[in-house]
Design an enzyme around this catalytic site. Structure first.
Site: not given
Length: 159
Positions: A62, A132
């Site tokens: 994605h 992240y």
């Protein structure tokens, strides 16, 4: 910090210098100035995310499109994954190509995924905590993706 550009322009593997002694270890996981100097970018992260997954889970592929595109600096805090970045920039000479990197809490490697890339990972360990940093805020309406097992990509997410 050791940094290596992958075969995909602008996509880097980072390995921090780890200092260990009888008490444990220490390493600097991120320093904006050092990061930008070593990558030649001007990246400023604005959002941190963390996910938990179990063995066999595949997340991705994605990305955020348009004005909401995100560059990501990813790493594993617990467990291990195969992390995949796919160059989805139509004008790039490596368009459609990917890199797969083994990230783990043991090796402390990080992967910098530039804007315009698809991203995902497959969990190899019983559990994985994935972290992240993003350089742009998430926008649900700009989410895009492709199946990880698309024959055109030929990605192996199980090793």
């Amino acid at each position: 910090m050791n940094i290596q550009e992958t075969k995909l322009k602008g996509c880097f593997i980072l390995e921090p210098r780890k200092f260990e002694d009888e008490r444990g270890y220490f390493f600097e996981s991120f320093n904006e100035k050092t990061f930008n100097d070593l990558t030649g970018t001007n990246t400023h992260f604005v959002q941190d995310n963390q996910s938990y997954s179990t063995k066999g889970v595949i997340r991705g592929l994605h990305a955020q499109a348009g004005a909401h595109a995100q560059a990501k600096l990813v790493r594993v805090l617990k467990g291990e994954v195969i992390d995949v970045a796919v160059d989805a920039r139509p004008d790039s000479p490596t368009f459609g190509q990917h890199v797969a990197v083994h990230l783990s809490a043991e090796n402390n490697k990080q992967l910098f995924v530039p804007r315009g890339f698809l991203h995902g990972f497959s969990v190899l360990s019983e559990e994985a905590v994935f972290f992240y940093k993003c350089d742009n805020f998430y926008n649900k309406e700009s989410e895009q993706g492709i199946l990880y097992n698309s024959p055109e990509l030929n990605i192996n997410v199980t090793n």
